[in-house]
Design an enzyme around this catalytic site. Structure first.
Site, short mmCIF file in Angstrom:
data_model
loop_
_atom_site.label_atom_id
_atom_site.label_comp_id
_atom_site.label_asym_id
_atom_site.label_seq_id
_atom_site.Cartn_x
_atom_site.Cartn_y
_atom_site.Cartn_z
N HIS A 21 0.88 -1.18 0.00
CA HIS A 21 0.00 0.00 0.00
C HIS A 21 0.91 1.23 0.00
CE1 HIS A 21 -3.52 2.35 0.61
NE2 HIS A 21 -3.85 2.02 1.84
N HIS A 55 -2.50 -2.44 -9.60
CA HIS A 55 -3.50 -1.85 -8.70
C HIS A 55 -4.73 -2.73 -8.71
CE1 HIS A 55 -6.12 1.12 -6.82
NE2 HIS A 55 -5.00 1.65 -6.37
N ASP A 65 2.54 5.43 -6.75
CA ASP A 65 3.81 5.35 -6.02
C ASP A 65 5.03 5.25 -6.93
OD1 ASP A 65 2.80 5.41 -3.39
OD2 ASP A 65 2.09 3.36 -3.62
#
Ligand code: CMC
Length: 429
Positions: free
Chosen positions: A268, A307, A363
């Site tokens: 995460h 994702h 990210d």
């Protein structure tokens, strides 16, 4: 006119059932009537990781994973990143509408005037080991805040809720910056109310001997946009933790500490830290193919890729790539960007990633910008947490006001032994 129902035949009994469909879902409790015998608990659904289960109705953020769309309260993320500020977007998430000028002034004033933390908080932070991870310090100090504001447990009192929301959004950067200062052995830098939310955070992070810290405007704006991009993302792992803990009516500090703990994991919010480590390990473009082969062999994941919801380019990654250019104009180019761009290019031509619809996520590029701005790697998840704070709080508040919500309490399929009798230790094998 077709009926908005689902017909189910239980082939074990031959019985038929008609279940209402609402908003593209059936209610899991409607399956309970499907039983083998009177007295059994009826059919349940099994959904580890909640791949196909809606746990709430929410009006806060919307994602279309196939089209790569993200909206906060209906507003496209691209427009908010271009034209809004982090605090304005936070107001939007929490209140449902963009503020008027007067509402925004009052909101910003209230956040700005709650940034200072009790002096005792510094003593906790002092107690951490010199190499303590800032995310561990952040999680702990957010939880500790609940002991300073015992009225926070009055979660059904609107005024109390509003005050804790001010405090959490205001103090998150202070706790984050203090954790960093402790790691590097610098004296804590106090909030400066003359600065913007993000400018003040840069001040608390990086101020040294100057009388007044003057943030670079480009970096201040870039960080503000990065916080907007992280502000909410429907029912992800940390938001589910916030709702889950909040559903027991714990105070918001305790619930947010749980959410931040969930964010810490490398799958995460901890992924941004892992991306930087990977790019450093790769070191040069010619070593990318060998690295990708190792990912494909299942040795490790390519962090910053993939994702649960996006099966297309993460729209946040597109915006971040653009911000990177603006930041590098000020800081000089982070050489890791070339490796990242090449890694993305090679991965997106590779059948392993294409067939699984694995694209760069938020990210993948964020860490490269943070590093160029001189944030240490272990601060990356903490930056994510600051950005996500308004989203967590908006989701927590929505959960509390939702009459459908109850304490989170999933079912299980029991796989353990049948009843058996206790064996005294001298009779065990
Ligand atoms: N690298 C290599 N293979 C991957 C990756 C990856 N990053 N992500 C998924 N896969 C493969 C996975 O091995 C599986 O392959 P197979 O079908 O052969 O078993 C397939 O793709 C589906 O993966 P999954 O684990 O079932 O997918 P998920 O929806 O449960 O996981 C994820 C989503 C984000 C945890 C995962 O993609 C991942 O681990 N990515 C790397 C960590 C990361 O970047 N996390 C940040 C997510 S975005 C920020 C946030 O909101 O947290």
């Amino acid at each position: 006119m077709p009926k908005n129902t689902l017909s189910v035949t239980d082939n074990r009994t031959g019985k038929q059932y008609e279940l209402p469909i609402d908003s593209g879902t059936i209610r899991a409790v409607d399956l309970r009537q499907i039983k083998l015998a009177e007295g059994d608990q009826g059919l349940e659904t099994y959904d580890p990781g909640f791949l196909n289960t809606a746990a709430c109705r929410s009006a806060i953020s919307f994602i279309d994973g196939d089209k790569g769309i993200l909206r906060y309260r209906g507003y496209p993320i691209e427009q908010l990143a271009e034209r809004s500020t982090f605090l304005e977007s936070a107001y939007l998430l929490l209140n449902g509408e963009l503020p008027s000028a007067a509402e925004l002034d009052s909101w910003v004033f209230n956040i700005t005037h709650h940034t200072i933390v009790h002096e005792s908080i510094k003593k906790f932070i002092d107690g951490f080991h010199h190499d303590a991870h800032p995310m561990g310090m952040f999680v702990s100090t957010v939880a500790a805040l609940s002991t300073f504001y015992p009225e926070a447990k009055h979660i059904h009192d609107e005024t109390s809720r509003r005050n804790q929301i001010f405090r959490l959004i205001a103090k998150a950067p202070t706790l984050a910056a203090f954790a960093h200062r402790h790691s590097v052995g610098l004296p804590y830098a106090y909030p400066d109310n003359d600065l913007s939310y993000t400018g003040n955070f840069l001040n608390m992070m990086f101020k040294t001997t100057e009388v007044k810290y003057a943030p670079n405007k480009t970096l201040e704006r870039a960080l503000d946009v990065l916080l907007i991009l992280h502000a909410d993302h429907e029912q992800n792992c940390s938001t589910s933790a916030m709702r889950g803990v909040g559903s027991s009516h714990a105070d918001p500090y305790s619930a947010m500490a749980a959410a931040a703990a969930a964010l810490y994991g490398p799958l995460h919010g901890g992924a941004n830290e892992e991306v930087l480590k990977s790019l450093r390990e790769i070191g040069s473009k010619d070593r990318i193919p060998a690295y990708i082969d190792r990912v494909k062999r299942g040795e490790f994941r390519l962090f910053g890729f993939g994702h649960r919801i996006y099966k297309n380019y993460d729209p946040r990654a597109t915006i971040i790539k653009r911000i990177a250019e603006e930041v590098f104009d000020v800081t000089g180019k982070n050489p890791l960007i070339d490796i990242a761009v090449e890694l993305e290019r090679i991965a997106l031509q590779d059948d392993y990633f294409v067939s699984r619809k694995l694209y760069p996520n938020v990210d993948f590029y964020s860490g490269i910008i943070y590093e160029a701005m001189k944030f240490p790697i272990d601060m990356f998840p903490v930056l994510f947490a600051i950005g996500r704070t308004p989203g967590w709080l908006a989701q927590w508040q929505e959960m509390l006001l939702d009459k459908d919500q109850k304490i989170a309490r999933p079912r299980q399929i029991y796989t353990g032994p049948e009843k058996r009798d206790y064996v005294p230790i001298e009779h065990r094998g």
